[in-house]
Scaffold this motif. Structure first.
Motif, mmCIF file in Angstrom:
data_model
loop_
_atom_site.group_PDB
_atom_site.id
_atom_site.type_symbol
_atom_site.label_atom_id
_atom_site.label_comp_id
_atom_site.label_asym_id
_atom_site.label_seq_id
_atom_site.Cartn_x
_atom_site.Cartn_y
_atom_site.Cartn_z
ATOM 1 N N ARG A 3 0.841 -1.187 -0.180
ATOM 2 C CA ARG A 3 -0.028 0.026 -0.054
ATOM 3 C C ARG A 3 0.901 1.098 0.070
ATOM 4 O O ARG A 3 2.025 1.309 0.617
ATOM 5 C CB ARG A 3 -0.670 0.145 1.503
ATOM 6 C CG ARG A 3 -2.224 -0.521 1.000
ATOM 7 C CD ARG A 3 -3.155 -0.398 2.293
ATOM 8 N NE ARG A 3 -2.485 0.332 3.622
ATOM 9 C CZ ARG A 3 -3.084 0.628 4.487
ATOM 10 N NH1 ARG A 3 -4.336 0.175 4.634
ATOM 11 N NH2 ARG A 3 -2.723 1.253 5.500
ATOM 12 N N CYS A 54 -4.515 1.805 -2.966
ATOM 13 C CA CYS A 54 -4.298 0.419 -3.418
ATOM 14 C C CYS A 54 -4.832 0.398 -4.999
ATOM 15 O O CYS A 54 -5.448 1.341 -5.492
ATOM 16 C CB CYS A 54 -5.014 -0.693 -2.418
ATOM 17 S SG CYS A 54 -4.420 -0.925 -0.830
ATOM 18 N N CYS A 78 -6.089 -3.283 2.739
ATOM 19 C CA CYS A 78 -6.528 -1.972 2.092
ATOM 20 C C CYS A 78 -7.549 -1.354 2.656
ATOM 21 O O CYS A 78 -8.233 -0.360 1.995
ATOM 22 C CB CYS A 78 -6.509 -2.045 0.560
ATOM 23 S SG CYS A 78 -4.911 -2.649 -0.289
#
Length: 284
Positions: A3, A54, A78
């Protein structure tokens, strides 16, 4: 985890509090042969999405109907609420998260909105499934974009794959190198993970990217992590553990989580049903 950070360092990865390799914009791995290049060209960005942190994709199950509310698939790590703890499973939680839908060239064509997190966990796998306010038919009619289909079969070693990142608008091309009995990263453990060959050098922002079988065009896995520094079973440094408990560290190698099992847990109407025969996703 894969991420990105917030703000000026948005090109980097944050897996919760863990940082990814800094200061590098990822480039798609160069294909080695003309055949490989053709396979890369056959896969594009249509149906993928960019999240705030993401990548992801609009996906449908083999039994999904055009009239069903569509799913967006990304990683559990995420989630807008932060990473689930080991053992935590989220089902049918309200969400209004937005996603930028991409066309074949990677241009944003629409904003899709969730109504809920239908399912999410970081236990055994690393996945989030958002239910959208739009149906598959509405998305196709409005934007000419079809959802990606999840394969209902276990992926095969040696298969050519493409990791399609909506966040970066980059496609990584490589092969499935093998499968990992247990992949451990910090407090989380994932089962039967996919290990890439080294050409898929995914970095921050590629979390949640669909892993597409370059021959069938179906999604076989979801990109989620890689060993950055050679660390042993720590955040951003997952390790492989075999059935005998032997630990192997592969610095610079990246991994994904299989998705065929998800198809066993979705009933008619795109409803998550963890009690279906063959469904092995963790339950709350």
């Amino acid at each position: 985890m894969r991420r990105p950070l917030i703000g000026a360092l948005s090109a980097l990865l944050l897996g919760g509090a863990g940082l990814a390799t800094a200061g590098v914009t990822p480039a798609a791995a160069a294909p080695d042969t003309a055949e490989a290049k053709a396979k890369v060209k056959a896969v594009d960005f249509a149906g993928t999405v960019a999240l705030s942190n993401c990548s992801g994709s609009v996906v449908r199950m083999p039994n999904s109907a055009d009239s069903d509310p569509a799913f967006v698939m990304s990683n559990g790590h995420c989630l807008e609420s932060g990473m689930p703890s080991a053992g935590q499973v989220i089902v049918n939680k309200a969400s209004t998260r937005s996603f930028t839908l991409l066309n074949s060239s990677g241009s944003g064509v629409a904003t899709l909105r969730a109504t809920k997190i239908a399912y999410a966990t970081m236990t055994d796998t690393d996945v989030s499934l958002y239910q959208l306010s739009s149906t598959y038919a509405q998305i196709q009619q409005s934007y000419g974009i079809k959802a990606l289909q999840l394969s209902d079969s276990h992926p095969v070693q040696g298969t050519g794959i493409n990791v399609v990142s909506g966040y970066w608008k980059k496609i990584y091309s490589c092969n499935i190198d093998g499968f990992v009995y247990r992949l451990k990263e910090d407090e989380w453990t994932w089962k039967d993970s996919v290990r890439y060959t080294s050409a898929c050098n995914t970095i921050g922002g590629t979390s949640g990217s669909p892993v597409v079988d370059s021959a069938s065009g179906k999604v076989v896995a979801i990109n989620n992590t890689g060993n950055e520094d050679g660390g042993r079973c720590t955040l951003n440094n997952p390790c492989e553990v075999d059935a005998n408990g032997t630990v192997t560290v592969r610095k610079g190698i990246n991994y994904a989580q299989e998705t065929y099992g998800i198809t066993k847990c979705v009933a008619a109407g795109n409803k998550i049903n963890l009690s279906l025969a063959g469904c092995e996703l963790p339950k709350p």
